[in-house]
Write a protein that holds these residues in place. Structure first.
Motif, mmCIF file in Angstrom:
data_model
loop_
_atom_site.group_PDB
_atom_site.id
_atom_site.type_symbol
_atom_site.label_atom_id
_atom_site.label_comp_id
_atom_site.label_asym_id
_atom_site.label_seq_id
_atom_site.Cartn_x
_atom_site.Cartn_y
_atom_site.Cartn_z
ATOM 1 N N HIS A 20 0.834 -1.197 0.000
ATOM 2 C CA HIS A 20 0.000 0.000 0.000
ATOM 3 C C HIS A 20 0.874 1.255 0.000
ATOM 4 C CE1 HIS A 20 -3.987 -1.757 0.459
ATOM 5 N NE2 HIS A 20 -3.543 -2.540 1.418
ATOM 6 N N ALA A 21 1.898 1.250 0.843
ATOM 7 C CA ALA A 21 2.771 2.422 0.946
ATOM 8 C C ALA A 21 3.471 2.708 -0.375
ATOM 9 C CB ALA A 21 3.799 2.215 2.062
ATOM 10 N N ALA A 22 3.999 1.671 -1.010
ATOM 11 C CA ALA A 22 4.694 1.851 -2.289
ATOM 12 C C ALA A 22 3.749 2.387 -3.358
ATOM 13 C CB ALA A 22 5.313 0.530 -2.733
ATOM 14 N N ALA A 23 2.517 1.891 -3.372
ATOM 15 C CA ALA A 23 1.545 2.327 -4.375
ATOM 16 C C ALA A 23 1.139 3.785 -4.156
ATOM 17 C CB ALA A 23 0.317 1.416 -4.348
ATOM 18 N N TRP A 24 0.910 4.171 -2.908
ATOM 19 C CA TRP A 24 0.556 5.568 -2.626
ATOM 20 C C TRP A 24 1.717 6.502 -2.957
ATOM 21 C CZ3 TRP A 24 -4.058 7.066 -2.702
ATOM 22 C CH2 TRP A 24 -5.099 6.359 -2.093
ATOM 23 N N THR A 72 -6.239 8.214 -6.520
ATOM 24 C CA THR A 72 -6.661 6.874 -6.086
ATOM 25 C C THR A 72 -6.584 5.880 -7.232
ATOM 26 O OG1 THR A 72 -8.138 7.883 -4.455
ATOM 27 C CG2 THR A 72 -8.510 5.574 -4.975
ATOM 28 N N SER A 73 -6.890 6.306 -8.445
ATOM 29 C CA SER A 73 -6.825 5.423 -9.614
ATOM 30 C C SER A 73 -5.395 4.947 -9.857
ATOM 31 C CB SER A 73 -7.368 6.144 -10.841
ATOM 32 O OG SER A 73 -7.278 5.334 -11.988
ATOM 33 N N ILE A 74 -4.429 5.862 -9.769
ATOM 34 C CA ILE A 74 -3.020 5.484 -9.934
ATOM 35 C C ILE A 74 -2.607 4.506 -8.838
ATOM 36 C CG2 ILE A 74 -0.637 6.321 -9.983
ATOM 37 C CD1 ILE A 74 -1.782 9.007 -10.990
ATOM 38 N N TYR A 75 -3.023 4.809 -7.607
ATOM 39 C CA TYR A 75 -2.710 3.929 -6.468
ATOM 40 C C TYR A 75 -3.248 2.522 -6.698
ATOM 41 C CZ TYR A 75 -4.373 1.593 -2.259
ATOM 42 O OH TYR A 75 -4.722 0.637 -1.334
ATOM 43 N N ARG A 76 -4.517 2.410 -7.089
ATOM 44 C CA ARG A 76 -5.117 1.081 -7.290
ATOM 45 C C ARG A 76 -4.380 0.301 -8.371
ATOM 46 N NH1 ARG A 76 -10.904 3.720 -7.547
ATOM 47 N NH2 ARG A 76 -11.567 3.666 -5.363
ATOM 48 N N ASN A 80 -2.323 -3.171 -7.497
ATOM 49 C CA ASN A 80 -2.648 -4.433 -8.170
ATOM 50 C C ASN A 80 -1.458 -4.987 -8.935
ATOM 51 O OD1 ASN A 80 -5.325 -4.518 -7.263
ATOM 52 N ND2 ASN A 80 -6.054 -3.256 -8.960
ATOM 53 N N ARG A 81 -0.594 -4.105 -9.424
ATOM 54 C CA ARG A 81 0.577 -4.548 -10.181
ATOM 55 C C ARG A 81 1.639 -5.181 -9.281
ATOM 56 N NH1 ARG A 81 5.637 -3.108 -11.773
ATOM 57 N NH2 ARG A 81 5.701 -1.302 -10.377
ATOM 58 N N ILE A 82 1.864 -4.612 -8.095
ATOM 59 C CA ILE A 82 2.988 -5.043 -7.264
ATOM 60 C C ILE A 82 2.592 -5.984 -6.133
ATOM 61 C CG2 ILE A 82 4.234 -2.907 -7.767
ATOM 62 C CD1 ILE A 82 3.546 -1.940 -4.945
ATOM 63 N N PHE A 83 1.312 -6.043 -5.787
ATOM 64 C CA PHE A 83 0.903 -6.750 -4.575
ATOM 65 C C PHE A 83 1.153 -8.242 -4.672
ATOM 66 C CE2 PHE A 83 -2.734 -8.498 -1.930
ATOM 67 C CZ PHE A 83 -2.058 -8.360 -0.734
ATOM 68 N N LYS A 84 1.780 -8.783 -3.648
ATOM 69 C CA LYS A 84 1.985 -10.224 -3.510
ATOM 70 C C LYS A 84 1.170 -10.679 -2.300
ATOM 71 C CE LYS A 84 6.570 -10.518 -5.628
ATOM 72 N NZ LYS A 84 6.521 -9.150 -6.187
ATOM 73 N N LEU A 85 0.164 -11.475 -2.553
ATOM 74 C CA LEU A 85 -0.792 -11.868 -1.528
ATOM 75 C C LEU A 85 -0.172 -12.859 -0.553
ATOM 76 C CD1 LEU A 85 -3.741 -11.390 -0.787
ATOM 77 C CD2 LEU A 85 -4.349 -13.337 -2.229
ATOM 78 N N LYS A 86 -0.153 -12.491 0.736
ATOM 79 C CA LYS A 86 0.439 -13.373 1.737
ATOM 80 C C LYS A 86 -0.189 -13.129 3.101
ATOM 81 C CE LYS A 86 4.833 -14.853 3.779
ATOM 82 N NZ LYS A 86 4.332 -14.807 5.168
ATOM 83 N N ALA A 87 -0.816 -14.173 3.637
ATOM 84 C CA ALA A 87 -1.319 -14.092 5.008
ATOM 85 C C ALA A 87 -0.159 -14.301 5.967
ATOM 86 C CB ALA A 87 -2.381 -15.161 5.238
ATOM 87 N N PHE A 88 -0.280 -13.758 7.169
ATOM 88 C CA PHE A 88 0.726 -14.034 8.182
ATOM 89 C C PHE A 88 0.709 -15.524 8.517
ATOM 90 C CE2 PHE A 88 0.175 -9.465 8.842
ATOM 91 C CZ PHE A 88 1.499 -9.059 8.935
ATOM 92 N N ASP A 89 1.879 -16.078 8.728
ATOM 93 C CA ASP A 89 2.007 -17.514 8.982
ATOM 94 C C ASP A 89 1.090 -17.963 10.115
ATOM 95 O OD1 ASP A 89 3.905 -17.690 7.010
ATOM 96 O OD2 ASP A 89 5.628 -17.673 8.365
#
Length: 226
Positions: A20-24, A72-76, A80-89
């Motif tokens: 989120h931080a990188a996208a914003w 917000t459009s640029i952020y989204r 979506n481009r960089i996000f790697k989905l990972k739940a905490f172990d």
């Protein structure tokens, strides 16, 4: 007295705030502004409608000079481009066990599409209710998101526990008069000192949650998804 557990998503269920931080930051750069990670972590939990003015002022600009939807459009798109989905172990397994004992809810300041996409992929069928940044007018630190979850769960505030990792989220839980557990994922533990209990990390959080005793077995609640 405990019937329901209410979870923040980013930083509690999934390790997503760095994305989120990188996208914003990219969205702001494209608009000619610069912000820092700590600026974004400081407003974690708010929705774009309430959080963007704060970030723009951090960049020493005036909010009315910018198109919030364009940022917000640029952020989204970048998220979506960089996000790697990972739940905490261990979190999914922990939630699957807790579901047999409590009503479960997610309360997030993120967009509905992002929140529902993550929940559907990582935690399908686990949560009884989901409240997103699109579902309330006033986001965290206002109590509205948590009060909305309490209403949807059809329980009393005194029958709930909120699990939060963000300063604004803890503030919102306490304004809603709900017991709050803080886990300092991205901030110092001292920054969550308004929480009723601060645990050191996710392992300690899960150990504590698994030790909680429910008031009743939620599988007998009429209308609950099974």
């Amino acid at each position: 007295m405990l019937k329901a557990l209410i979870f923040d998503m980013d930083g509690v269920l999934v390790d997503s705030m760095p994305f989120h931080a990188a996208a914003w930051k990219k969205a702001f750069l494209e608009m000619g502004m610069e912000i820092q990670d700590e600026d974004i972590y400081a407003i974690e939990g708010s929705n774009p409608r309430n959080g963007l003015p704060l970030l723009i002022r951090k960049a020493r600009k005036e909010p009315e000079d910018f198109d919030f939807e364009a940022i917000t459009s640029i952020y989204r798109q970048e998220f979506n481009r960089i996000f790697k989905l990972k739940a905490f172990d261990g979190m999914k397994e922990c939630l699957e066990f807790l579901k047999s004992r409590f009503l479960l809810s997610v309360v997030s300041g993120s967009d509905r599409l992002i929140v529902n996409g993550i929940v559907d992929q990582l935690f399908p069928g686990i949560f009884d209710t989901v409240v997103t940044g699109d579902d309330v007018l006033n986001s965290k630190p206002d109590p509205d998101p948590f009060l909305k979850a309490v209403e949807l769960l059809n329980v009393g505030k005194e029958e709930c526990v909120v699990i939060e990792n963000a300063v604004l989220g803890v503030e919102a839980a306490k304004k809603a008069d709900i017991y709050c557990i803080g886990v300092p994922t991205y901030v110092k533990p001292s920054e969550l000192d308004r929480a009723d209990l601060v645990v050191g990390n996710h392992q300690k959080l899960m150990e504590h949650l698994l030790s909680l005793e429910p008031l009743f077995s939620p599988e007998f609640i009429p209308g609950r998804r099974r």
